[in-house]
Design an enzyme around this catalytic site. Structure first.
Site, PDB file in Angstrom:
ATOM      1  CG  HIS A 410      -0.019  -0.213   2.671  1.00  0.00           C
ATOM      2  ND1 HIS A 410       0.604   0.941   2.822  1.00  0.00           N
ATOM      3  CD2 HIS A 410      -0.117  -0.926   3.929  1.00  0.00           C
ATOM      4  CE1 HIS A 410       0.911   1.204   4.471  1.00  0.00           C
ATOM      5  NE2 HIS A 410       1.015  -0.303   4.217  1.00  0.00           N
ATOM      6  CB  CYS A 429       1.579  -4.080   4.885  1.00  0.00           C
ATOM      7  SG  CYS A 429       0.261  -4.973   5.647  1.00  0.00           S
TER       8      CYS A 429
END
Length: 523
Positions: A410, A429
């Site tokens: 992201h 992440c």
């Protein structure tokens, strides 16, 4: 009967005929990595040969000698393929077959299962090795070099790393390089009694030309050599010798050779068909590459998980992305990080644009009004969500990964982190330096140069399908070589090298190499 049938062994016969008892006895005492699968392969091999031995003494001697030579160049241990004590010709023949099969498997899919604790994708992701075909080819007289080359990884990165291993071992054999004594930071332009040692160290690793071997001044050639060294080791290339640079300078050539061998093992775990188009993230290097037809078409810095929240190595797929994504706060973050902050500052949800989803989004309760956070136990009792916007932790784009243990890639609202050398800072992440470019590339030509404007004009949350599904590899590679032969190293961020090295060492001992023994080393 037609003469064409002479010497032909039908598949049905080869699967049903009983081996002579002496082969059964030899198989029972053979040293095997995976007793069940290996015994079957050897039975099938000797059944096809109608119970005849496969290796003359001269052929066996030549093959075992060649294994030693090839194993060294591949970063494998020749000691793993030494024949045990045998009793008679049949036991020796079976032992030779077992050693050849073990070598072929180690070369093709690795000597150790690819556990995540070692930087692999998981035990069940191991590739297939056709042991029967490997033995057949050698028994038919094909050269071991050619059969081995076909079994080994064909990646350019693997070939370069093999050359790096040879180069590093040669440095170690020549005496390696000297260690620098501890002391204050070494700064360009200043004299230091350690400069002669530093020069020798940099010359030994190829970072400084031999003509600059003399001198106590930290002059321009040494500064540039230090910067080259720092770049190869993922350090800030400022030309000064601080604590991290000194630590890396003092890692021995022998240790670097072992590090390279560990990473060669990880290459052997890789699928042989990564896909013409794919994305590769090197976790320790904190870098991402987009590969199309073997060429890197986009590279960027990334942020990966910190040591408490490691990004797992994995093989996933990506087929969609989300524009203007909301962020649903994981319970672990709410419990361990947000609740303590709320106890100190009851307005933390408001200042961080976080909402309690159990209440209407615009209500005071959604912002935590009226809640006594000090009266709440260890477990956070609500679900938190951060709406899309400039403060959202996921930024403007989130890339969905399938079968990824809730790990995704992201954007981020904190762009400053990409200017840092150390970027293991997330909860697992992968944050992207250039998410819009990646999104436009994966969505196809009609989005080129338009996505930024589109997101600004339409702030709603939308899911878009990619032009094609892409394999995504999150890799743990701490040593590699570039196209110019430069050898790069990174710190063992999560300790995977440290855990894999002794397991590989155990695999060097033939008598201990069983599937059960290796599996027991999983964390």
């Amino acid at each position: 009967m037609s003469g064409l049938a002479v010497g032909f062994v039908s598949p049905a016969w080869s699967q049903t005929v009983a081996l002579p008892q002496k082969f059964d006895a030899a198989l029972n005492v053979a040293t095997l990595v995976d007793p069940s699968a290996d015994t079957k392969a050897l039975r099938d091999f000797y059944r096809e040969r109608q119970g005849q031995t496969a290796w003359s003494e001269s052929r066996a001697t030549a093959l075992l000698a060649e294994i030693r030579e090839i194993a060294i160049t591949e970063g494998l241990a020749p000691s793993a393929y030494v024949l045990p004590a045998v009793d008679g010709d049949v036991q020796r023949d079976v032992a030779v077959s077992a050693a050849l099969m073990r070598f072929g498997r180690d070369l093709a899919i690795g000597a150790v299962p690819p556990e995540r604790a070692y930087g692999g994708f998981g035990h069940d992701t191991r590739g297939h090795f056709d042991a029967l075909s490997f033995l057949r080819q050698l028994a038919d007289g094909k050269p071991l070099a050619g059969v081995s080359a076909a079994a080994a990884p064909g990646f350019v990165g693997y070939a370069r790393l093999k050359q790096a291993l040879e180069k590093t071992r040669a440095m170690a054999a020549a005496g390696g390089w000297p260690s620098l004594p501890d002391g204050p930071k070494m700064v360009p332009g200043e004299a230091d009694d350690r400069l002669p040692v530093l020069r020798k160290r940099l010359i030994a690793s190829g970072d400084l030309a031999a003509e600059y071997a003399e001198g106590r001044e930290f002059d321009a050639p040494v500064v540039e050599a230090v910067k080259r060294f720092q770049t190869r080791h993922g350090l800030e290339a400022d030309g000064t010798i601080g604590a991290r640079t000194l630590t890396n300078l003092n890692v021995s050539a022998e240790s670097r050779a072992r590090q390279i061998a560990v990473n060669l093992e990880r290459w052997r775990w890789m699928t042989r068909t990564p896909g013409r188009h794919h994305i590769a993230v090197n976790i320790p290097a904190t870098m991402l590459d987009v590969v199309e037809d073997g060429a890197v078409v986009l590279s960027m810095r990334v942020v990966v998980g910190d040591q408490k929240h490691p990004t797992p190595s994995m093989n996933a797929t990506m087929n969609s992305l989300v524009l203007n994504p909301p962020w649903s706060v994981p319970p672990s973050i709410a419990n361990k990080e947000i609740l303590p902050k709320l106890r100190r500052d009851p307005n933390y949800l408001t200042t961080s644009n976080l909402k309690i989803t159990e209440y209407p989004m615009d209500s005071p309760e959604a912002a935590g009004d009226g809640i006594d956070w000090n009266a709440i136990g260890k477990k956070f009792p609500y679900r938190l969500r951060q709406p899309p916007g400039p403060d959202n932790a996921l930024g403007r784009v989130k890339f969905n990964l399938k079968d990824s243990d809730d790990i995704y890639m992201h954007d981020t609202n904190n762009r400053r982190v990409f200017g840092r050398t150390y970027r293991a800072l997330s909860h697992g992440c992968v944050r992207l330096e250039r998410p819009i470019e990646l999104a436009e590339m994966t969505l196809g030509s009609r989005w080129q140069g338009r996505l930024d404007e589109n997101i600004a004009a339409n702030p709603t949350t939308r899911t878009l399908m990619l032009e094609r599904t892409l394999p995504v590899y999150l890799l743990y590679i701490t040593a590699w070589a570039d196209e110019d032969g430069g050898i790069h190293f990174r710190d063992d961020l999560y300790g995977h090298d440290r855990r894999l090295a002794p397991v590989l060492e155990k695999a060097r001992q033939p008598g201990q190499r069983t599937a059960t023994n290796l599996s027991s080393d999983r964390l």
